[in-house]
Motif scaffolding. Structure first.
Motif, PDB file in Angstrom:
ATOM      1  N   UNK A   1      -1.292  28.593   5.051  1.00 32.37           N
ATOM      2  CA  UNK A   1      -0.757  29.574   4.105  1.00 32.37           C
ATOM      3  C   UNK A   1       0.707  29.292   3.801  1.00 32.37           C
ATOM      4  N   UNK A   2       1.437  28.926   4.848  1.00 28.29           N
ATOM      5  CA  UNK A   2       2.886  28.794   4.713  1.00 28.29           C
ATOM      6  C   UNK A   2       3.368  27.368   4.512  1.00 28.29           C
ATOM      7  N   UNK A   3       2.511  26.374   4.742  1.00 25.35           N
ATOM      8  CA  UNK A   3       2.990  24.997   4.774  1.00 25.35           C
ATOM      9  C   UNK A   3       2.078  24.035   4.033  1.00 25.35           C
ATOM     10  N   UNK A   4       2.665  23.270   3.113  1.00 22.66           N
ATOM     11  CA  UNK A   4       1.897  22.229   2.426  1.00 22.66           C
ATOM     12  C   UNK A   4       1.495  21.132   3.400  1.00 22.66           C
ATOM     13  N   UNK A   5       2.381  20.800   4.338  1.00 17.56           N
ATOM     14  CA  UNK A   5       2.036  19.785   5.335  1.00 17.56           C
ATOM     15  C   UNK A   5       0.792  20.194   6.112  1.00 17.56           C
ATOM     16  N   UNK A   6       0.694  21.480   6.475  1.00 14.84           N
ATOM     17  CA  UNK A   6      -0.474  21.953   7.216  1.00 14.84           C
ATOM     18  C   UNK A   6      -1.739  21.839   6.372  1.00 14.84           C
ATOM     19  N   UNK A   7      -1.616  22.102   5.068  1.00 16.36           N
ATOM     20  CA  UNK A   7      -2.792  21.976   4.190  1.00 16.36           C
ATOM     21  C   UNK A   7      -3.228  20.514   4.091  1.00 16.36           C
TER      22      UNK A   7
END
Length: 289
Positions: free
Chosen positions: A91-97
């Motif tokens: 939700x908060x991080x493009x890296x996590x996506x």
């Protein structure tokens, strides 16, 4: 206190003060639904972007080689389980996506001779996907659930690390160092390590770059680095000019083809259960607390 929540992660004893995890204000029902839809759409966009890169095919090709060498299910990739630790919040991080997209792509046999890019890598008889991170929001959990992933409780998940069926893909994208160390400790046997493929922080890089005082507390990382083999190095996944660099920096594909039984016993007898001394703030940061 000898124990620290470390923002919600379960861990072995640590001599530090407990840090409180920050909680965001819960949105209303309509707002939560809209937020989840936005997160899902952004994830699908990153998933499409990654699928257009050479990374998924490169990973699949190397996984095929590993499975052929291990003589697991012939040369076809069939993980019985996969665990993800330290993903962060999609939700908060493009890296996590992007990292989540990489994990999902690693569980697809895109190098299938039949050319079926959607062929599941998971064994049909006992598929198990588990993700653990105290940073997950309700929207993250909803997204993971839609992908068939069970969200584990970070305060009690460590006891499940050694119960996952093998072979297992362990995805540890930029996980805290003490979490990686604990994961290795929970699976510290010849058969458990031999049945794992790690996609995450390069153990060799950690052993090279961390100072001696830190490594003394991360003995299982240091020892595992001696016997793991990097099938795909971190430099092959991303370089500084790559748009994926921040997401995949220092992530490599690793496995344990040859482990001497005496080595396992000697290390465990020497190290025992991990105990972390976090009195020094700098040491605490390097350990990942």
């Amino acid at each position: 206190s000898r124990r620290s929540s470390s923002d919600g992660w379960q861990q072995q004893p640590c001599r530090s003060q407990t840090r409180r995890r920050r909680h965001r204000k819960k949105p209303g029902a309509d707002e939560a639904t809209n937020l989840y839809q936005r997160v899902k759409m952004r994830f699908e966009e990153e998933q499409q972007l990654l699928s257009n890169s050479p990374l998924p095919a490169k990973l699949s090709k190397e996984l095929q080689k590993i499975f052929a060498s291990l003589q697991l299910s012939g040369a076809s990739i069939k993980f019985a389980s996969s665990i993800c630790l330290g993903l962060g919040s999609p939700t908060d991080s493009r890296d996590a996506r992007l990292q989540l997209a990489l994990w999902m792509s690693a569980l697809k046999d895109e190098a299938s001779e039949a050319g079926d890019s959607d062929k599941d890598v998971l064994a049909a008889s006992a598929p198990l996907l588990l993700a653990v991170d105290p940073a997950f929001t309700p929207e993250d959990e909803q997204l993971l659930s839609s992908l068939g992933v069970t969200v584990g409780d970070p305060t009690s998940a460590a006891s499940r690390y050694s119960a996952l069926p093998l072979p297992c893909l362990a995805f540890l994208p930029h996980a805290p160092n003490f979490v990686i160390n604990n994961f290795l400790y929970e699976n510290w046997s010849k058969s458990r390590l031999h049945g794992h493929v790690l996609l995450g922080n390069s153990l060799a890089s950690l052993r090279t770059n961390l100072s001696a005082p830190v490594l003394r507390q991360l003995g299982y990382i240091e020892s595992a680095a001696e016997v793991c083999v990097e099938a795909v190095s971190s430099s092959s996944l991303a370089n500084r000019a790559d748009e994926f660099f921040t997401a995949f920096n220092d992530i490599s594909l690793q496995w344990f083809p040859k482990i001497e039984k005496d080595f396992i016993g000697e290390v465990e007898s020497s190290l025992g259960e991990p105990v972390y001394d976090c009195a020094d703030d700098r040491l605490k940061d390097l350990l990942g607390f």
